[in-house]
Design an enzyme around this catalytic site. Sequence first.
Site, PDB file in Angstrom:
ATOM      1  N   HIS A 160       0.836  -1.210   0.000  1.00 36.72           N
ATOM      2  CA  HIS A 160       0.000   0.000   0.000  1.00 36.72           C
ATOM      3  C   HIS A 160       0.873   1.263   0.000  1.00 36.72           C
ATOM      4  CE1 HIS A 160      -3.203   2.768   1.013  1.00 36.72           C
ATOM      5  NE2 HIS A 160      -2.481   3.195   2.028  1.00 36.72           N
ATOM      6  N   HIS A 165       0.941   5.038  -2.296  1.00 33.58           N
ATOM      7  CA  HIS A 165       1.361   6.410  -1.979  1.00 33.58           C
ATOM      8  C   HIS A 165       2.683   6.779  -2.651  1.00 33.58           C
ATOM      9  CE1 HIS A 165      -1.893   7.163   0.783  1.00 33.58           C
ATOM     10  NE2 HIS A 165      -1.621   6.054   1.459  1.00 33.58           N
ATOM     11  N   GLU A 206      -6.947   8.342  -0.854  1.00 34.15           N
ATOM     12  CA  GLU A 206      -6.984   6.897  -0.603  1.00 34.15           C
ATOM     13  C   GLU A 206      -7.925   6.152  -1.555  1.00 34.15           C
ATOM     14  OE1 GLU A 206      -5.022   5.231   1.191  1.00 34.15           O
ATOM     15  OE2 GLU A 206      -4.342   6.448   2.864  1.00 34.15           O
ATOM     16  N   SER A 225      -3.538  -0.181  -4.588  1.00 36.61           N
ATOM     17  CA  SER A 225      -2.646  -1.169  -3.981  1.00 36.61           C
ATOM     18  C   SER A 225      -3.391  -2.448  -3.625  1.00 36.61           C
ATOM     19  CB  SER A 225      -2.003  -0.576  -2.721  1.00 36.61           C
ATOM     20  OG  SER A 225      -2.995  -0.135  -1.805  1.00 36.61           O
TER      21      SER A 225
HETATM   22 FE   LIG Z   1      -2.802   5.081   2.904  1.00 34.05          FE
END
Ligand SMILES: [Fe+2]
Length: 286
Positions: A160, A165, A206, A225
């Site tokens: 993730h 990110h 997100e 992700s």
């Molecule tokens: Fe996050």
Amino acid sequence: MEQAFGYPDVQNVDGKVSVVFPPDHPGHRDAAYHDRRVAMAEAAFRTPAGAPAPDVAYTAEEDAVWRTVTTSLVDLHVKFACQEFLEGISRLQLPADRLPQLSEASARIQQCTGARFSPAPGMLAPRDFYSSLAERRFQATQYIRHPSLPHFSPEPDMIHEIIGHGSALAHDRWADIYELFGHTVRRLSTREAVGAVSNVFWFTMETGLVREDGDVKACGASLLSSCGELENIARADIRPLDTAAMQNQPYVVTGYQPVLFCAESFGDLEEVLRRYLTGVRDENPG
Ligand SMILES: [Fe+2]
């Protein structure tokens, strides 16, 4: 299919680090995974604030989880990811066969945009997490999800952080937005206002969507992700980008998203977020 899990509780009490998995966590009955998580949390707690992440000797099993997930994600990204994500991830030059070190990914990101990673033991308090973004520093975990559930993680893990990110932080336009979230939270003092900004972060950075040539594409790190999340987009209730509506919209942190918000373009997302983040006040958090 909806999945929901509780979060692990990570504590450091006078140097004694504990990681407690709730009964529904995929690692709940795995003593070796638990000990691994404690060791990584201890290393993160030992690292001075803002210092680079210590390297981790990842195991063959951990590398295999990375391979399994990233191999599946490559195909899904072609279909579901926005252009800015594809540009960002190409700049990271991530290895396909093994987990990269957080420090390795951080160095690449820093070359691209000046942003970087530092280690986090687990979930952070919102003010701590956002404040470091003002320095273009993203606090990231170093463990990987449990091998029994590779295509969904109930908590942020290396996949993730780096794929979701990291790809965004390697892109100038996106890195600027992360930094703006940090400055915004630093000037806010009430829990309500920080909570409102957290909601907007959740539904954009997100789990955000953008339109590209009429198609809906993922731009949020949690979606990008997770194979399961990307495939779940088709089942979600997709609504127009609206920061006021996000304030009152409940969301699922540890399961697939029932409601998503979609911008008309990446530029629209940038513009709406800039307007919201520069305008939000303690007395008017919505
Ligand atoms: Fe996050």
